[in-house]
Design an enzyme around this catalytic site. Structure first.
Site, PDB file in Angstrom:
ATOM      1  N   ASP A  27     149.492  88.753 -26.527  1.00  0.00           N
ATOM      2  CA  ASP A  27     148.057  88.956 -26.376  1.00  0.00           C
ATOM      3  C   ASP A  27     147.657  88.714 -24.915  1.00  0.00           C
ATOM      4  OD1 ASP A  27     145.513  89.520 -27.247  1.00  0.00           O
ATOM      5  OD2 ASP A  27     145.581  88.126 -28.935  1.00  0.00           O
ATOM      6  N   ASP A  47     139.813  94.799 -32.089  1.00  0.00           N
ATOM      7  CA  ASP A  47     140.393  94.282 -33.341  1.00  0.00           C
ATOM      8  C   ASP A  47     139.816  94.974 -34.568  1.00  0.00           C
ATOM      9  OD1 ASP A  47     141.560  92.522 -31.656  1.00  0.00           O
ATOM     10  OD2 ASP A  47     140.650  90.715 -32.516  1.00  0.00           O
TER      11      ASP A  47
HETATM   12  C1  GLA Z   1     143.002  88.821 -30.399  1.00  0.00           C
HETATM   13  C2  GLA Z   1     143.904  89.920 -30.952  1.00  0.00           C
HETATM   14  C3  GLA Z   1     143.982  89.806 -32.465  1.00  0.00           C
HETATM   15  C4  GLA Z   1     144.516  88.435 -32.829  1.00  0.00           C
HETATM   16  C5  GLA Z   1     143.635  87.357 -32.227  1.00  0.00           C
HETATM   17  C6  GLA Z   1     144.232  85.978 -32.427  1.00  0.00           C
HETATM   18  O1  GLA Z   1     141.670  88.999 -30.793  1.00  0.00           O
HETATM   19  O2  GLA Z   1     143.445  91.178 -30.582  1.00  0.00           O
HETATM   20  O3  GLA Z   1     144.820  90.813 -32.976  1.00  0.00           O
HETATM   21  O4  GLA Z   1     145.836  88.315 -32.411  1.00  0.00           O
HETATM   22  O5  GLA Z   1     143.452  87.550 -30.830  1.00  0.00           O
HETATM   23  O6  GLA Z   1     143.437  84.974 -31.882  1.00  0.00           O
END
Ligand code: GLA
Length: 425
Positions: free
Chosen positions: A158, A219
């Site tokens: 990430d 997301d």
């Molecule tokens: C980000 C990512 C998600 C997830 C969260 C975890 O938002 O895009 O897919 O991994 O972090 O905190």
């Protein structure tokens, strides 16, 4: 020095970035914790759903015992909130001792013993998005080696708490560090999602060389509006995104939420069909212990999986966006067959859409048509003949088409052994 050695040295000295791990030649499939289980760390009050080794063991059991693994769903992937808030005395990441009492290597063995693979989550930055220890530049080699030592098969990296300049260094460096461990570790880069997903800030040629998959966009949530928003963004930008994909390098529109709470049955079919057209990773984020049987059958639909996993790995495209609210998508498969998805974003009643294969750019000829969700062979269709498909509100009709000159046999349809066709010719 022998020639192979020489080439090796040359490759090193030119600082090649190529991610040569040989994995994920077709889009990866499996299960990922985040969308469904988030950062629930309250194992005292919610032992069944909290992020703990038990959750991943449960999912591994389900994947292995409920027919998922045989269909290709082999990754069991940990997301955020797995680690302890502190690194260990040697500066290595460590799992939360209370929630993962046996440690990650034990979990990796458990998963491997069931013929599955284990994925883990890290973040290039000072902290993960959930506030756990991140991987800064000085920690990249340590963390890559730790994951390899533990028997990890995939890393989602990430990008919270790092800036564009740092990411330009960090993501390629992690790729090199993973390669240097000698363990093939699939590498998922969230980098483009943090840079708006589009050139000039995002270099898709480079991503294809250093990552196996990458999150381009925001997301996913457990809702139809989220699925639609993501699909729209990907197809609106298909001229940029589509050429970036291929064996070993995939765009990732994020997890499948089929089997959760937010999608209707028809919307579930739509997510699967559009993700298959996009050659997207199939990471389910749902509760495999309690999933309803209709969602399970959709996720286990052999035709959809076959399309998604086509070895040519050419991502599909949106062909038409009609004023009526109908959209048509198309994907070329290896060996001649192709797929059409008729999608209806209307909210009134099943819509009767009339078109012809010729209008959809098909070459002159006759085609055998198989309806993937109905699991039915339809009549052959000539390119110039108009036909009508009835598409449910926020639903799809998925056609698998074979040029009639290629004899349609059981073996041709989805490779025979990979699909039992209930209605054989
Ligand atoms: C980000 C990512 C998600 C997830 C969260 C975890 O938002 O895009 O897919 O991994 O972090 O905190």
């Amino acid at each position: 020095m022998n020639p192979a050695g020489l080439i090796f040295v040359l490759a090193l000295s030119t600082g090649t970035l190529a991610l040569d791990n040989g994995v994920m030649r077709t889009p990866p499939m499996g299960w990922l914790a985040w969308e469904r289980f988030r950062c629930d760390i309250d194992c005292d009050h919610d032992p069944k759903n909290c992020i703990s080794e038990k959750l991943f063991m449960d999912m591994a059991d389900r994947l292995a015992e409920d027919g998922w693994r045989e269909l290709g769903y082999v990754y069991v992937n940990i997301d955020d909130c797995w680690s302890s808030m502190e690194r260990d005395a040697n500066g290595r990441l460590q799992a939360d001792p209370k929630r993962f009492p046996n440690g990650i290597p034990h979990l990796a063995r458990y998963v491997h013993d069931r013929g599955l693979k284990l994925g883990i989550y890290g973040d290039f930055g000072t902290h993960t998005c959930g506030g756990y220890p991140g991987t800064t530049l000085d920690k990249i080699h340590t963390d890559a080696q730790t994951f390899a030592d533990w028997g990890i098969d995939m890393l989602k990296l990430d990008g919270c708490y790092s800036n564009a300049t740092e990411q330009e260094k960090g993501y390629p460096l992690m790729s090199q560090a993973l390669n240097a461990t000698g363990r093939p570790i699939g590498y998922s880069c969230s980098w483009p999602a943090y840079q708006g997903g589009l050139p000039p800030k995002v270099n898709y040629t480079l991503l294809g060389e250093i990552c196996n998959l990458w999150r381009n966009y925001g997301d996913i949530q457990d809702s139809w509006s989220s699925v639609l928003n993501i699909a729209d963004w990907f197809f609106d930008n298909q001229d940029i995104l589509q050429p970036a994909a291929g064996p070993g390098r995939w765009n990732d529109p994020d997890m499948l939420v089929v089997g959760d709470f937010g999608l209707s049955y028809d919307q579930s079919k739509t997510q699967l069909a559009l993700w298959a057209i996009m050659a997207a990773p199939f990471f389910m984020s749902n509760d495999l212990r309690t999933i309803d049987s209709r969602s399970r059958s959709l996720l286990q639909n052999k035709g959809i999986i076959y399309i998604n996993q086509d070895p040519l790995g050419i991502q599909g495209r949106r062909l038409i966006k009609e004023k009526s609210g109908v959209e048509v998508f198309w994907r070329q498969l290896s060996g001649g067959p192709s797929v059409l998805v008729f999608f209806c974003r209307r909210e009134d009643m099943p819509y009767r859409y009339q078109t012809s294969l010729k209008k959809l750019n098909y070459a002159a000829g006759t085609y055998q048509v198989y309806d993937v969700y109905e699991e039915k062979l339809l009549s052959t269709i000539k390119d110039s003949t108009d036909f009508v498909v009835s598409i449910n509100p926020s639903g799809v009709v998925v056609w698998y088409l074979v040029p009639a000159k290629q004899m349609l046999t059981d073996t041709m349809l989805f490779g025979g052994d990979r699909l039992d066709i209930p209605n054989r010719l």
